[in-house]
Motif scaffolding. Structure first.
Motif, short mmCIF file in Angstrom:
data_model
loop_
_atom_site.label_atom_id
_atom_site.label_comp_id
_atom_site.label_asym_id
_atom_site.label_seq_id
_atom_site.Cartn_x
_atom_site.Cartn_y
_atom_site.Cartn_z
N THR A 27 0.84 -1.20 0.00
CA THR A 27 0.00 0.00 0.00
C THR A 27 0.87 1.25 0.00
O THR A 27 0.63 2.18 -0.77
CB THR A 27 -0.94 0.01 1.22
OG1 THR A 27 -1.75 -1.16 1.17
CG2 THR A 27 -1.82 1.23 1.22
N ALA A 28 1.89 1.27 0.83
CA ALA A 28 2.77 2.44 0.91
C ALA A 28 3.48 2.68 -0.43
O ALA A 28 3.57 3.81 -0.90
CB ALA A 28 3.78 2.27 2.03
N PHE A 29 3.99 1.61 -1.04
CA PHE A 29 4.73 1.75 -2.28
C PHE A 29 3.83 2.01 -3.48
O PHE A 29 4.04 2.94 -4.24
CB PHE A 29 5.58 0.50 -2.55
CG PHE A 29 6.73 0.32 -1.60
CD1 PHE A 29 7.60 1.36 -1.32
CD2 PHE A 29 6.94 -0.90 -0.97
CE1 PHE A 29 8.66 1.20 -0.45
CE2 PHE A 29 8.00 -1.07 -0.10
CZ PHE A 29 8.86 -0.03 0.15
N ASP A 30 2.84 1.15 -3.67
CA ASP A 30 2.06 1.17 -4.90
C ASP A 30 0.87 2.12 -4.87
O ASP A 30 0.47 2.62 -5.91
CB ASP A 30 1.60 -0.24 -5.25
CG ASP A 30 2.79 -1.15 -5.55
OD1 ASP A 30 3.80 -0.64 -6.06
OD2 ASP A 30 2.71 -2.35 -5.27
N VAL A 31 0.31 2.36 -3.72
CA VAL A 31 -0.84 3.27 -3.65
C VAL A 31 -0.38 4.70 -3.38
O VAL A 31 -0.82 5.64 -4.03
CB VAL A 31 -1.85 2.81 -2.56
CG1 VAL A 31 -2.97 3.82 -2.40
CG2 VAL A 31 -2.41 1.43 -2.90
N TYR A 32 0.56 4.86 -2.45
CA TYR A 32 0.99 6.21 -2.06
C TYR A 32 2.30 6.65 -2.69
O TYR A 32 2.72 7.78 -2.53
CB TYR A 32 1.08 6.30 -0.54
CG TYR A 32 -0.28 6.19 0.12
CD1 TYR A 32 -1.20 7.23 0.04
CD2 TYR A 32 -0.65 5.02 0.77
CE1 TYR A 32 -2.45 7.12 0.61
CE2 TYR A 32 -1.91 4.91 1.35
CZ TYR A 32 -2.80 5.96 1.27
OH TYR A 32 -4.04 5.84 1.83
N GLY A 33 2.98 5.75 -3.39
CA GLY A 33 4.20 6.13 -4.08
C GLY A 33 5.42 6.31 -3.19
O GLY A 33 6.38 6.97 -3.58
N ALA A 34 5.40 5.72 -2.01
CA ALA A 34 6.55 5.84 -1.10
C ALA A 34 7.77 5.16 -1.70
O ALA A 34 7.67 4.19 -2.45
CB ALA A 34 6.21 5.21 0.26
N LYS A 35 8.92 5.69 -1.39
CA LYS A 35 10.19 5.10 -1.83
C LYS A 35 10.80 4.24 -0.73
O LYS A 35 11.63 3.38 -0.99
CB LYS A 35 11.20 6.20 -2.20
CG LYS A 35 10.70 7.15 -3.25
CD LYS A 35 10.69 6.51 -4.60
CE LYS A 35 10.31 7.53 -5.65
NZ LYS A 35 9.38 7.03 -6.61
N LYS A 36 10.36 4.48 0.52
CA LYS A 36 10.91 3.78 1.67
C LYS A 36 9.83 3.66 2.75
O LYS A 36 9.06 4.58 2.96
CB LYS A 36 12.10 4.57 2.21
CG LYS A 36 12.77 4.00 3.43
CD LYS A 36 13.93 4.92 3.82
CE LYS A 36 14.64 4.44 5.05
NZ LYS A 36 15.75 5.31 5.42
#
Length: 84
Positions: A27-36
């Motif tokens: 969710t953090a990576f793919d939905v919100y675009g987080a790098k870390k």
């Protein structure tokens, strides 16, 4: 905690924990675009620590170890992170 809460917590298997953990990172990576994604885990919680390791989290070396007072005791916290 009451007995019902204890029972619910005891039903959390490592597989379920790993699924939730992986879902959180997805969710953090793919939905919100987080790098870390980073988190803290108490050193006395070995099961959680190893679940995070299996999910791909790595130890973060800090200059100082974070400590918290919990129930009158000092608990050390290890920082972990996963990057894309």
């Amino acid at each position: 905690m009451d007995k019902q809460s204890d029972r619910k917590l005891s039903q959390i298997t490592p597989e379920k924990f790993l699924f939730v953990d992986s879902l959180m990172a997805f969710t953090a990576f793919d939905v919100y675009g987080a790098k870390k994604v980073s988190l803290g885990v108490f050193e006395n919680n070995e099961s959680a620590y190893y679940c995070y390791k299996v999910a791909g989290f790595k130890d973060v070396i800090l200059d100082e170890i974070e400590t918290y007072e919990v129930l009158g005791e000092e608990w050390k916290c290890t920082e972990m992170a996963i990057e894309r």
